[in-house]
Design an enzyme around this catalytic site. Structure first.
Site, PDB file in Angstrom:
ATOM      1  CB  THR A 121      69.851  41.796  47.063  1.00 37.87           C
ATOM      2  OG1 THR A 121      69.758  42.086  48.375  1.00 37.87           O
ATOM      3  CG2 THR A 121      70.521  42.822  46.302  1.00 37.87           C
ATOM      4  CE1 TYR A 164      65.940  29.760  47.570  1.00 33.85           C
ATOM      5  CE2 TYR A 164      67.714  31.348  48.886  1.00 33.85           C
ATOM      6  CZ  TYR A 164      67.089  30.693  47.531  1.00 33.85           C
ATOM      7  OH  TYR A 164      67.792  30.863  46.275  1.00 33.85           O
ATOM      8  CG  ASP A 173      63.269  31.924  44.999  1.00 34.68           C
ATOM      9  OD1 ASP A 173      62.558  31.348  44.538  1.00 34.68           O
ATOM     10  OD2 ASP A 173      64.004  32.608  44.299  1.00 34.68           O
ATOM     11  CD  GLU A 229      71.156  30.467  46.395  1.00 37.35           C
ATOM     12  OE1 GLU A 229      70.447  31.460  46.766  1.00 37.35           O
ATOM     13  OE2 GLU A 229      71.280  30.200  44.968  1.00 37.35           O
ATOM     14  CB  CYS A 262      55.749  29.767  29.911  1.00 41.86           C
ATOM     15  SG  CYS A 262      56.159  28.675  31.241  1.00 41.86           S
ATOM     16  N   GLY A 322      72.617  46.241  51.900  1.00 39.56           N
ATOM     17  CA  GLY A 322      71.537  46.156  53.032  1.00 39.56           C
ATOM     18  C   GLY A 322      71.254  45.043  53.508  1.00 39.56           C
TER      19      GLY A 322
END
Length: 340
Positions: A42, A119, A137, A36, A200, A80
């Site tokens: 990312t 989160y 998120d 996580e 969906c 990063g």
């Protein structure tokens, strides 16, 4: 909305089509936590090789807690947002020393750890321990605002908190699976630009689909344009086949190594004074690079200069690749191989 029916539809779909991701093959809270942390800001495809490499090298919480910060930064290189691994390292060291190397299964205790926010707290506590805590998120925000035609600004914390609290009123007992299903839906179906509404699994519950307003959500106030910065970067080489490096002190890149970097209007004489070196005169730059950060852009001219001086900042060229560097500095380093 009939949330009981919604949950059943969502989970049935998830169990049938969920992606086979490596962190979904474990119940280890440490590994789930690590995944996580990596997944923040990312993409999944970028994270997978880093996650696998980390788990191979650091299979237990203790093994990463005992590693040096510099080695961890090197392993993280290219991923990063380096504060993520710095904070995670501090947090796992705290877990080792204060919690007998066991990740706390109490949300309030877990949130006390460095770098653990709502989160991460919700994701780890629900997936690892099945606590009914929402993990909200960007994917989940997009799903929820479209489902309910919620036009509040999702860049505001009060909006995120409100949506989180709302989700927790209808979460099923399979909390970890539910959170992952919501994220999976946002990542693979309810996508930002071209959502796959036709396929969906919860289409019949979606207000924005019903009213043909899907592309109006979520609402987010436009961010300011990225600031642009122009730098000269210097590869300073001496007669011992060494290059000048020093560690970053900037919060975001702290602990990473960099080449001397100055505004383009800084004179070579000024640089000599700052570094206490005598340098050869400048020629034309040997290359130009651009690096885009979240909120800024660097434009870099790369120069090679020479000196006969030596000090503790000079590192053998053969050792440079073993040191942690930001992606921006890696773009500069390649010119050593190409020109020397």
């Amino acid at each position: 909305m009939n949330y009981k029916s919604f949950n059943e539809s969502l989970l049935s779909w998830y169990y049938e089509v969920r992606r086979d991701l490596p962190w979904r093959q474990t119940n280890d809270p440490y590994k789930i936590w690590l995944s996580e942390v990596m997944l923040q800001q990312t993409q999944v495809k970028t994270v997978i090789p880093y996650y696998n490499r980390f788990i191979d090298k650091y299979p237990t919480l203790d093994s990463i807690a005992d590693e040096s910060s510099e080695n961890l930064l090197k392993e993280w290189e290219g991923l990063g947002y380096y504060n993520r691994i710095r904070n995670f390292h501090e947090a796992v060291k705290e877990v080792k020393s204060s919690y007998h190397s066991k990740v706390p299964d109490n949300l309030n205790e877990f949130l006390k750890l460095k770098g653990v926010g709502p989160y991460i707290g919700g994701a780890v506590q629900s997936i690892a321990f099945n606590h009914r805590v929402a993990a909200v998120d960007g994917n989940v925000l997009r799903v929820m605002t479209r489902l309910t035609e919620d036009d509040r600004d999702i860049s505001k914390q009060k909006t995120i908190t409100s949506i989180k609290e709302h989700i927790e009123t209808f979460m099923p007992i399979f909390a970890g699976d539910f959170n992952q299903a919501m994220m999976e839906l946002g990542a693979t179906v309810c996508t930002p630009r071209i959502p796959k509404c036709v396929t969906c699994p919860v289409q019949s519950y979606c207000e924005s689909f019903k009213n043909n307003t899907v592309n109006q959500y979520p609402f987010k106030k436009k961010s300011k344009a990225k600031k642009e910065y122009y730098y000269n970067i210097y590869l300073i080489l001496n007669d011992n086949n060494e290059v000048y490096l020093y560690k970053e002190t900037d919060d975001l890149l702290q602990g990473m190594y960099k080449f001397p970097k100055y505004d383009i209007d800084t004179s070579i004489e000024n640089i000599e004074d700052k570094l206490n070196l005598t340098l050869s005169s400048l020629t034309e730059p040997i290359g130009e690079e651009k690096h885009v950060f979240t909120h800024k852009v660097w434009y870099m001219n790369i120069y090679v200069v020479y000196t006969k001086d030596k000090n503790d900042h000079f590192v053998p060229l053969s050792n440079v690749r073993d040191l942690p560097m930001s992606v921006a500095m890696q773009k500069v380093y390649k010119y050593i191989d190409e020109t020397i």
